[in-house]
Design a protein around this motif. Sequence first.
Motif, mmCIF file in Angstrom:
data_model
loop_
_atom_site.group_PDB
_atom_site.id
_atom_site.type_symbol
_atom_site.label_atom_id
_atom_site.label_comp_id
_atom_site.label_asym_id
_atom_site.label_seq_id
_atom_site.Cartn_x
_atom_site.Cartn_y
_atom_site.Cartn_z
ATOM 1 N N ARG A 3 28.726 -57.711 4.210
ATOM 2 C CA ARG A 3 29.067 -56.462 4.890
ATOM 3 C C ARG A 3 30.350 -56.621 5.696
ATOM 4 O O ARG A 3 31.118 -55.670 5.832
ATOM 5 N N ALA A 4 30.614 -57.788 6.203
ATOM 6 C CA ALA A 4 31.811 -58.028 6.989
ATOM 7 C C ALA A 4 33.080 -57.940 6.145
ATOM 8 O O ALA A 4 34.159 -57.678 6.662
ATOM 9 N N ARG A 74 31.394 -57.193 15.998
ATOM 10 C CA ARG A 74 31.126 -57.037 14.569
ATOM 11 C C ARG A 74 32.441 -56.733 13.861
ATOM 12 O O ARG A 74 33.335 -56.109 14.446
ATOM 13 N N CYS A 77 35.162 -53.270 13.818
ATOM 14 C CA CYS A 77 35.113 -52.534 15.083
ATOM 15 C C CYS A 77 36.506 -52.537 15.706
ATOM 16 O O CYS A 77 37.046 -53.595 16.026
ATOM 17 N N ASN A 98 28.838 -62.791 16.233
ATOM 18 C CA ASN A 98 28.911 -61.704 15.253
ATOM 19 C C ASN A 98 27.501 -61.135 15.084
ATOM 20 O O ASN A 98 26.614 -61.797 14.565
ATOM 21 N N ILE A 99 27.290 -59.886 15.516
ATOM 22 C CA ILE A 99 25.940 -59.319 15.490
ATOM 23 C C ILE A 99 25.473 -59.016 14.079
ATOM 24 O O ILE A 99 24.276 -58.828 13.857
ATOM 25 N N TRP A 100 26.367 -58.964 13.113
ATOM 26 C CA TRP A 100 25.951 -58.755 11.722
ATOM 27 C C TRP A 100 25.448 -60.046 11.089
ATOM 28 O O TRP A 100 24.757 -60.017 10.087
ATOM 29 N N ARG A 101 25.788 -61.177 11.664
ATOM 30 C CA ARG A 101 25.329 -62.462 11.131
ATOM 31 C C ARG A 101 24.186 -63.057 11.934
ATOM 32 O O ARG A 101 23.533 -63.979 11.472
ATOM 33 N N PRO A 103 20.789 -61.980 13.959
ATOM 34 C CA PRO A 103 19.823 -60.952 14.373
ATOM 35 C C PRO A 103 19.481 -61.017 15.863
ATOM 36 O O PRO A 103 19.267 -59.983 16.496
ATOM 37 N N ALA A 106 22.245 -59.216 17.661
ATOM 38 C CA ALA A 106 22.105 -57.765 17.511
ATOM 39 C C ALA A 106 20.990 -57.246 18.412
ATOM 40 O O ALA A 106 21.130 -56.189 19.049
ATOM 41 N N GLU A 117 23.820 -50.462 18.995
ATOM 42 C CA GLU A 117 24.590 -51.680 18.754
ATOM 43 C C GLU A 117 26.049 -51.429 19.137
ATOM 44 O O GLU A 117 26.950 -51.519 18.321
#
Length: 140
Positions: A3-4, A74, A77, A98-101, A103, A106, A117
Amino acid sequence: MTRAWILPILLLVSGSVVAAGPISKGNLGVAAALLLVFVLLAGVNSPLIYPRSISALEARRRSAVDGRPVVFWRPGCTYCLRLRVRLGRGARHVHWVNIWRDPAGAAAVRAANDGNETVPTVVVAGRTHVNPDPGWVREQ
């Protein structure tokens, strides 16, 4: 992880499509300039410009030892990018999560922001600050 990279890849593909027009008309200089702009945009929006991310647990542990801020971010952004660019070389002295990597990262951001978020969320000395002024973060 993937996703990044969606936005940078879309920028590269879009740049290729946009540059194809001038190439078909024989304007190689214009095509090269357009492609360069899209490559730079992809680079700026990629996770590569941020210092290496660590887990939220490790960032909090390190912050407790050295007192440095923890930044939850993230990819993609614009506010995170603004903070990263304005910190300059000082960005290496901040713990990035990194909040996408992660949990747990996040979840920490959602807990601090009423379930949202919202990033960048910066934790300094146990206090949470949402989208703080980059100059203030640099001083911390």
